[in-house]
Design a protein around this motif. Structure first.
Motif, short mmCIF file in Angstrom:
data_model
loop_
_atom_site.label_atom_id
_atom_site.label_comp_id
_atom_site.label_asym_id
_atom_site.label_seq_id
_atom_site.Cartn_x
_atom_site.Cartn_y
_atom_site.Cartn_z
N ALA A 110 20.39 -1.39 -1.56
CA ALA A 110 20.67 0.05 -1.53
C ALA A 110 20.34 0.71 -2.87
N CYS A 111 20.60 -0.02 -3.96
CA CYS A 111 20.24 0.51 -5.29
C CYS A 111 18.73 0.50 -5.50
N VAL A 112 18.06 -0.54 -5.04
CA VAL A 112 16.62 -0.64 -5.23
C VAL A 112 15.89 0.50 -4.54
N VAL A 113 16.28 0.84 -3.31
CA VAL A 113 15.59 1.90 -2.56
C VAL A 113 16.21 3.27 -2.80
N GLU A 114 17.27 3.32 -3.65
CA GLU A 114 17.90 4.59 -4.04
C GLU A 114 18.33 5.40 -2.82
N VAL A 115 19.26 4.84 -2.05
CA VAL A 115 19.70 5.52 -0.83
C VAL A 115 20.37 6.85 -1.12
N TRP A 116 20.92 7.02 -2.31
CA TRP A 116 21.59 8.28 -2.64
C TRP A 116 20.62 9.45 -2.77
N SER A 117 19.33 9.14 -2.91
CA SER A 117 18.34 10.22 -3.01
C SER A 117 17.57 10.38 -1.70
N GLY A 118 18.13 9.84 -0.62
CA GLY A 118 17.48 10.00 0.68
C GLY A 118 16.28 9.10 0.86
N LEU A 119 16.36 7.86 0.38
CA LEU A 119 15.25 6.90 0.48
C LEU A 119 13.99 7.47 -0.17
N GLY A 120 13.95 7.36 -1.50
CA GLY A 120 12.84 7.94 -2.24
C GLY A 120 11.50 7.28 -1.98
N PHE A 121 11.49 6.13 -1.31
CA PHE A 121 10.24 5.44 -1.03
C PHE A 121 9.78 5.71 0.39
N ASP A 122 8.51 5.45 0.63
CA ASP A 122 7.93 5.62 1.96
C ASP A 122 8.72 4.79 2.97
N PRO A 123 9.30 5.43 4.00
CA PRO A 123 10.10 4.66 4.98
C PRO A 123 9.28 3.62 5.73
N VAL A 124 7.99 3.91 5.99
CA VAL A 124 7.14 2.93 6.67
C VAL A 124 6.96 1.69 5.79
N GLY A 125 6.78 1.92 4.50
CA GLY A 125 6.65 0.80 3.57
C GLY A 125 7.91 -0.05 3.53
N LEU A 126 9.08 0.61 3.58
CA LEU A 126 10.34 -0.13 3.60
C LEU A 126 10.47 -0.96 4.87
N VAL A 127 10.07 -0.39 6.01
CA VAL A 127 10.13 -1.12 7.28
C VAL A 127 9.19 -2.32 7.25
N LEU A 128 8.00 -2.14 6.68
CA LEU A 128 7.05 -3.25 6.58
C LEU A 128 7.60 -4.37 5.70
N ALA A 129 8.24 -4.00 4.59
CA ALA A 129 8.84 -5.01 3.72
C ALA A 129 9.97 -5.74 4.44
N SER A 161 0.82 -1.21 0.00
CA SER A 161 0.00 0.00 0.00
C SER A 161 0.85 1.26 0.00
N ARG A 162 2.18 1.11 0.16
CA ARG A 162 3.06 2.27 0.28
C ARG A 162 4.21 2.29 -0.73
N ILE A 163 4.65 1.12 -1.19
CA ILE A 163 5.78 1.05 -2.11
C ILE A 163 5.44 0.10 -3.25
N PRO A 164 6.18 0.18 -4.37
CA PRO A 164 5.89 -0.68 -5.52
C PRO A 164 6.04 -2.17 -5.20
N VAL A 165 5.32 -3.00 -5.96
CA VAL A 165 5.32 -4.44 -5.75
C VAL A 165 6.73 -5.01 -5.86
N GLY A 166 7.45 -4.65 -6.93
CA GLY A 166 8.79 -5.20 -7.14
C GLY A 166 9.74 -4.85 -6.01
N VAL A 167 9.68 -3.62 -5.53
CA VAL A 167 10.56 -3.19 -4.44
C VAL A 167 10.26 -3.98 -3.17
N ALA A 168 8.97 -4.14 -2.85
CA ALA A 168 8.59 -4.88 -1.65
C ALA A 168 9.09 -6.32 -1.70
N LEU A 169 8.95 -6.96 -2.85
CA LEU A 169 9.35 -8.36 -2.95
C LEU A 169 10.86 -8.50 -2.95
N LEU A 170 11.57 -7.56 -3.56
CA LEU A 170 13.02 -7.63 -3.56
C LEU A 170 13.57 -7.46 -2.14
#
Length: 348
Positions: free
Chosen positions: A145-164, A99-108
């Motif tokens: 680190a490449c998937v979540v693009e850490v160089w751009s300050g975590l471009g995805f919802d941090p809560v979504g990343l924690v849930l994944a 509900s917060r981040i793309p399907v591919g990112v969550a599964l990776l």
């Protein structure tokens, strides 16, 4: 376990059938996210979608629970842990992440689980791991680190990343419990573990999600899939029958015809399939660095789950594990299909 074919041709046929079943399982599991996300966007809570999936699959496999009814008395702790972590925990965290981040990112991100299992073996069980396994962990983390693009300050919802990441941690429980329940004289039939895991997971999720408060009217309407209206009940049917029941059953049958290592390699295609389906059906496009990072995550996950721990050649297995009994560390990192066979987030 089925008897080994007597002739070489029979062995080849069994292997080919196992590969086909493993591909079907990977495709079925990979399609769960693209079916669930439109339902979430249509108004259903992620936990309600999780409950619908688990409860529906548990209902379909209810005859299996009766066939293995003695398992409930023999291994109650295993079944409860499996239902809590490998079913309810993985699915709830994965769908909430969707509900917060793309399907591919969550599964990776969920595919960090093999690397986390090695962390469990090395730092919790205090058992040595090979250099190749350590390389797999480094690759998986670097690719993430490449998937979540850490160089751009975590471009995805941090809560979504924690849930994944929560889904990945629950997958660790899935691996450890799969290993703990599959070895020894009191080994539990994986089909029975799955059926009871789904049933127990459904009961636990019923208490947490309160499905009677769900907006049931959503299921009578349609959901948007990249501009196309699809009946919500059709998406739910895919989620229950294909992405859960068929996925688990074909996964079990495939691993009984292949080695866990080969089944694990094919299982890595799940993330690729999920990303491609999300691209085609949901319009979720990943950048080139994210695609490269995803490939690195999968490579690291494969290396991590296929690496043999030090000392195995001499000792046969690395002993020690949570609770009582012994756990073979190599099995813990390679049973991605054994009771989810790997089960998923998402996992997912």
């Amino acid at each position: 376990m089925p008897e080994a074919p007597a002739a070489g041709g029979g062995t080849a046929r069994a292997r080919n059938l196992g590969l086909v079943l493993a591909l079907i399982s990977a495709f079925a599991f990979g399609g769960s996210g693209v079916a669930a996300k439109p339902l979430i966007s249509a108004g259903l809570e992620p936990l309600h979608v999780t409950w619908l999936r688990v409860a529906g699959a548990a209902l379909v496999l209810l005859p299996v629970t009766w066939r293995h009814r003695r398992l409930l008395l023999r291994r109650p702790g295993l079944l409860l842990g499996y239902g809590l972590l490998a079913v309810a925990g993985v699915q709830a965290c994965y769908f909430a992440a969707l509900s917060r981040i793309p399907v591919g990112v969550a599964l990776l991100i969920e595919y960090l689980a093999p690397a986390l299992v090695l962390g469990w073996v090395r730092f919790v069980q205090r058992k040595p791991v090979t250099r190749a396994a350590a390389v797999g962990v480094v690759l998986a983390v670097g690719g993430l680190a490449c998937v979540v693009e850490v160089w751009s300050g975590l471009g995805f919802d941090p809560v979504g990343l924690v849930l994944a990441l929560g889904a990945a941690c629950c997958q660790v429980g899935y691996f450890v419990l799969s290993d703990h329940g599959g070895d020894g004289e009191d080994a539990a039939d994986p089909l029975g573990v799955i059926a009871y895991g789904l049933l127990i997971g459904a009961v636990l999720l019923t208490v947490v999600t309160r499905p009677w408060e769900m907006d049931w009217a959503v299921l009578g309407g349609s959901a948007d899939m990249a501009g196309v209206r699809v009946p919500a009940v059709l998406l739910l049917g895919w989620l229950v029958l294909i992405a859960t029941v068929l996925a688990y059953l074909t996964g079990i049958l495939s691993v009984r015809r292949l080695s866990p290592q080969v089944a694990g390699v094919v299982a890595c295609l799940e993330a690729v399939i999920a990303t491609v389906l999300a691209w085609v059906l949901l319009g979720e496009h990943l950048t080139t660095p994210q695609l490269v990072g995803g490939a690195v995550v999968l490579a690291g996950a494969f290396i991590a789950q296929s690496a043999t721990p030090k000392g195995e050649a001499a000792d046969g297995a690395v002993e020690g594990g949570p609770g009582s009994g012994s756990v073979a560390a190599d099995s813990s990192t390679r049973r991605i299909q054994d009771t989810r066979t790997r089960s998923s987030s998402e996992r997912t």
